[in-house]
Scaffold this active site. Structure first.
Site, PDB file in Angstrom:
ATOM      1  CB  SER A   1      -0.964   0.013   1.183  1.00  0.00           C
ATOM      2  OG  SER A   1      -2.018  -0.869   0.920  1.00  0.00           O
TER       3      SER A   1
ATOM      4  CB  VAL B   1      -0.064  -5.791   4.226  1.00  0.00           C
ATOM      5  CG1 VAL B   1      -1.311  -5.232   4.863  1.00  0.00           C
ATOM      6  CG2 VAL B   1      -0.237  -6.048   2.751  1.00  0.00           C
TER       7      VAL B   1
ATOM      8  CE1 TYR C   1      -5.122  -1.312  -4.514  1.00  0.00           C
ATOM      9  CE2 TYR C   1      -5.414  -3.695  -4.410  1.00  0.00           C
ATOM     10  CZ  TYR C   1      -5.231  -2.480  -3.778  1.00  0.00           C
ATOM     11  OH  TYR C   1      -5.134  -2.436  -2.411  1.00  0.00           O
TER      12      TYR C   1
ATOM     13  CE1 TYR D   1      -4.821   1.384   4.606  1.00  0.00           C
ATOM     14  CE2 TYR D   1      -3.145   0.326   5.957  1.00  0.00           C
ATOM     15  CZ  TYR D   1      -3.628   0.702   4.728  1.00  0.00           C
ATOM     16  OH  TYR D   1      -2.918   0.399   3.615  1.00  0.00           O
TER      17      TYR D   1
ATOM     18  CE  LYS E   1      -3.971   0.723  -1.157  1.00  0.00           C
ATOM     19  NZ  LYS E   1      -4.389  -0.014  -0.006  1.00  0.00           N
TER      20      LYS E   1
HETATM   21  N1  GLN Z   1      -2.316  -5.417  -1.777  1.00  0.00           N
HETATM   22  C1  GLN Z   1      -2.837  -5.225  -0.450  1.00  0.00           C
HETATM   23  C2  GLN Z   1      -4.331  -5.409  -0.441  1.00  0.00           C
HETATM   24  O1  GLN Z   1      -4.963  -4.885  -1.278  1.00  0.00           O
HETATM   25  C3  GLN Z   1      -2.488  -3.864   0.049  1.00  0.00           C
HETATM   26  C4  GLN Z   1      -3.003  -3.612   1.435  1.00  0.00           C
HETATM   27  C5  GLN Z   1      -2.012  -2.920   2.317  1.00  0.00           C
HETATM   28  O2  GLN Z   1      -0.821  -2.886   2.042  1.00  0.00           O
HETATM   29  N2  GLN Z   1      -2.499  -2.436   3.424  1.00  0.00           N
HETATM   30  O3  GLN Z   1      -4.893  -6.068   0.400  1.00  0.00           O
END
Ligand code: GLN
Length: 308
Positions: A64, A260, A191, A242, A67
């Protein structure tokens, strides 16, 4: 100012000794294979110097953290029109929550939860083939990192494509509200590849330089307007972790975005771009030791944006 290199070495030593390391993400099977003892950190300073320690040259799945780069690209492409499709408020929910989407009629709270990031990716994809969009995102990441060795980890992308049902559900649900322009499978293909970008801490710290320097990389190359850089930092501070974004601001005191894979990209405006990696996550899905290390670092260097 305390010696940065020595401070990083102390942090790496301390983190190596920690026994409570969190849990490696296992809902993406490929990520479950990563060694939880890994720990790396890198700081790119606005004057061009870089200090790094631990496993700072080992590539990891940025997940993420991507993003941030996708948002930067999408703002460059469609500007403020993006904000008709995604909000700018913390969600207070898990990164992959679907619950708010129903009562907020398919408009995600912010670009850093999964639903919001899927909308951002969908905006980048519009008018292109998925392969071209993936290429654009990868080229952008390479350019920012100043490294052609930045790649998309095909095994991670495949692993998530095969198991990412919840993300597909988020996309399909937004499609039902008219907030997805492309077919669900196309947007999700892009994505999943974007999330699978792999970089080292040293590369990631360099890639985030423009956020610390009014939209220019530390070598002077303009990436975005100062206004866009300021706004992306504001969103990282309020939404980058988050449901634990408040806790991150409270403890660390700078804008940051987690993934993650255990990576965090953080900005000390005007001063430095920081990347840290420790694969074990806390309950909110953010790097447990990455957060602790950043807390120690901003404290030692007096880098909180809220004062000493
Ligand atoms: N690829 C992961 C997902 O979509 C990204 C989530 C994350 O890094 N928090 O679940």
């Amino acid at each position: 100012m305390p010696d940065l290199a020595a401070t990083l070495e102390t942090i790496v030593d301390d983190m190596r000794r920690e026994t409570e390391r969190g849990a490696v993400a296992d809902y993406i099977p490929e990520l479950a294979k990563i060694d939880p003892r890994k720990f790396g950190v890198a700081v790119a300073l606005a004057d061009g110097r870089v200090a790094a320690a631990g496993d700072c040259d080992e590539p990891f799945s940025i997940q993420s953290v991507s993003k941030v780069f996708a948002l930067t690209l999408a703002l460059g492409k469609i500007g403020d029109a993006l904000w008709r499709r995604v909000g700018r408020e913390p969600s207070g929910n898990a990164f992959n929550s679907i619950i708010q989407l129903e009562y907020e009629r398919g408009v995600p709270r912010n670009p850093f939860i999964n639903a919001g990031a899927i909308v951002v990716t969908d905006a980048i994809l519009a008018g292109h083939k998925p392969r071209e969009a993936i290429g654009m995102i990868l080229r952008f990441a390479r350019e920012l990192a100043g490294a052609d060795s930045v790649v998309i980890d095909g095994a991670v992308a495949k692993s998530e494509s095969e198991t990412g049902f919840r993300n597909v559900a988020l996309a399909a649900y937004m499609k039902s509200f008219g907030n997805l322009l492309n077919p669900v499978d196309m947007t999700m293909g892009v994505y999943f590849h974007q999330c699978a970008i792999a970089m080292s801490c040293r590369q990631l710290a360099r890639a985030g330089g423009y956020l610390a320097a009014h939209g220019r990389q530390f070598d002077g190359h303009r990436v975005v307007t100062p206004e866009a850089a300021r706004r992306i930092n504001a969103l990282m501070l309020t939404c980058g972790h988050y449901a634990a974004s408040g806790d991150f601001a409270f403890r660390v005191g700078i804008p940051g975005k987690s993934g993650v894979g255990g990576g965090v990209l953080a900005t000390v405006p005007g001063v430095a771009s920081i990347a840290v990696w420790s694969p074990g996550l806390n309950a909110a899905g953010n790097s447990l030791l990455g957060t602790l290390a950043l807390e120690r670092l901003t404290h030692a260097m007096d880098w909180s944006i809220f004062g000493d």
